[in-house]
Design an enzyme around this catalytic site. Structure first.
Site, PDB file in Angstrom:
ATOM      1  N   LYS A 133       0.692  18.475  36.155  1.00 46.03           N
ATOM      2  CA  LYS A 133       0.879  18.847  37.557  1.00 46.03           C
ATOM      3  C   LYS A 133       2.201  19.588  37.769  1.00 46.03           C
ATOM      4  O   LYS A 133       3.167  19.464  37.006  1.00 46.03           O
ATOM      5  CB  LYS A 133       0.827  17.597  38.450  1.00 46.03           C
ATOM      6  CG  LYS A 133      -0.553  16.929  38.518  1.00 46.03           C
ATOM      7  CD  LYS A 133      -1.538  17.729  39.336  1.00 46.03           C
ATOM      8  CE  LYS A 133      -2.943  17.110  39.355  1.00 46.03           C
ATOM      9  NZ  LYS A 133      -3.045  15.908  40.184  1.00 46.03           N
ATOM     10  N   ARG A 136      -5.949   9.873  34.100  1.00 44.27           N
ATOM     11  CA  ARG A 136      -6.813  11.065  33.996  1.00 44.27           C
ATOM     12  C   ARG A 136      -5.978  12.181  33.379  1.00 44.27           C
ATOM     13  O   ARG A 136      -4.976  12.608  33.967  1.00 44.27           O
ATOM     14  CB  ARG A 136      -7.328  11.452  35.386  1.00 44.27           C
ATOM     15  CG  ARG A 136      -8.260  12.660  35.400  1.00 44.27           C
ATOM     16  CD  ARG A 136      -8.732  12.953  36.816  1.00 44.27           C
ATOM     17  NE  ARG A 136      -9.690  14.061  36.840  1.00 44.27           N
ATOM     18  CZ  ARG A 136      -9.357  15.339  36.920  1.00 44.27           C
ATOM     19  NH1 ARG A 136      -8.084  15.697  37.003  1.00 44.27           N
ATOM     20  NH2 ARG A 136     -10.293  16.280  36.928  1.00 44.27           N
TER      21      ARG A 136
END
Length: 386
Positions: free
Chosen positions: A329, A364
């Site tokens: 991210k 994840r």
């Protein structure tokens, strides 16, 4: 005759709340007061086995201290204290406050059942299979169904416990994909892995795609919108499908990063997720079929993301498994040197392990092999209960 001496006044009884005796007196009897517990100072699970602490979500940690957070509108007060003092404080503030604290503690200590067939006795690794041309990290790499299947096979070989198959990019600013196109992308991949007996989740916001993927063999719905599609919640309840409820600020990925504002990011996300969990339960879905994801990067600034990650343990108070998706991210590169998504492995591992240290049950990730190695070392350092 000398005057009769007045008897000495009895000292006021000492509060069992100890250091919290004078904390938030306004919490008693106030309407709209919300109370939260965040476990802190986590201990090895052996501390529970010796009676020194209580277990955290049936995992490898226990706790005897917590951060008590009291909120009414924009007013928020916090204090750290032993659980015994916190529970005594609750009773001194009234039955309503005490009952909320009892519920929070029960949710925090409740053992987590298998989720969609996934044993949560160890942290699980969810491998990402993006069948998209435009995902932020690997868009286009596995857009062809055969390439996506080959990638999923590799992730299973590397140690993924389940695969998350998605056909719509949810990067900031992305455009929606028509459900029929999304189905064409994901269904061949879902069918392949379901036929092999692999545990498959489908990453979609659309009820139509959810239904088709379940029919194709997917066992878990992973919805970044938290079942906001009008047909999603009825479908999930009808099928009894396990679901991951994620928080996203805004209406969709295209708008979520347009000036995201919170009164308190960690608490606002908790409250929103609590509402969605309650909606699912009201529709008939059992708590063991619900997992929550605070949605790192979905309508959050850098500081929002960091605040939420620091409060990972808070979300166990929802009584559900906690899934964290932070792999590659953008906040990682903002804290570092502006690295491209595929060069953010170190930050992904560091942040992911921090959430495991707070009891997160599912990660994840894109980089399964490296995460599996990190998990192996983490498990050696944090043994399960004997």
């Amino acid at each position: 005759m000398p005057p009769t001496a007045k008897p000495a006044a009895k000292p006021a009884p000492k509060s069992a709340a100890g250091s919290l005796a004078s904390f938030c007196p306004w919490a008693a009897g106030e309407e709209g007061v919300r109370v939260y517990l965040r476990p802190v100072g986590l201990l090895p699970i052996a501390a529970w086995e010796t009676g020194a602490a209580v277990p955290l979500a049936g995992g490898r940690f226990a706790f005897s201290m917590a951060e008590l957070i009291v909120r009414k509108g924009p007013r928020i007060e916090r204090a750290f204290a032993p659980l015994s003092e916190i529970m005594a404080w609750g009773w001194e503030r009234g039955r309503a406050v005490a009952e909320v604290l009892d519920q929070r503690l029960a949710a925090l200590t409740r053992a987590r059942a298998p989720f969609g067939g996934l044993d949560l006795g160890r942290p699980a690794i969810m491998g990402i299979v993006n069948v998209t041309p435009d995902s932020f990290s690997d868009g286009g790499d596995f857009f062809d169904a055969n390439a996506a299947i080959a990638h999923g096979e590799a992730l299973l070989e590397e140690g993924a416990d389940l695969l998350d198959v998605g056909g719509e990019s949810t990067r900031p600013g992305s455009a929606a994909v028509p459900p029929e196109e999304e189905e064409a992308r994901v269904l061949p991949v879902v069918r392949h892995f379901a036929a092999k007996g692999a545990l498959v989740s489908v990453d979609t916001r659309h009820a139509r795609v959810m239904r088709a993927a379940l029919d194709a063999g997917a066992r878990i719905i992973n919805d970044v919108a938290g079942l906001r599609d009008s047909g999603a919640l009825p479908l999930v309840a009808e099928r009894g499908a396990p679901v991951v409820l994620m928080h996203m600020r805004g209406e969709d990925p295209g708008t979520m990063q347009q000036n995201p504002v919170y009164e308190d990011a960690a608490l606002d996300v908790f409250d929103w997720l609590a509402g969605r969990v309650e909606a699912c339960r009201a529709a008939g879905l059992p708590l063991d079929s619900i997992a929550v994801d605070p949605g790192i990067g979905f309508g959050k600034t850098l500081q929002h993301n960091l605040d939420i990650l620091r409060h990972t343990a808070l979300y166990h108070g929802l009584g559900c498994p906690v899934l964290i998706g932070l792999s590659r991210k953008g906040f990682i590169s903002k804290l570092s040197r502006g690295e491209a998504p595929k060069d953010r492995l170190g930050g992904s591992l560091a942040a992911g392990l921090e959430t495991l240290n707070q009891g997160a049950q599912i990660l994840r990730v894109h980089d399964v092999a490296q995460t599996a190695q990190a998990r192996a070392v983490w498990e050696g350092l944090h043994p399960a209960k004997s």
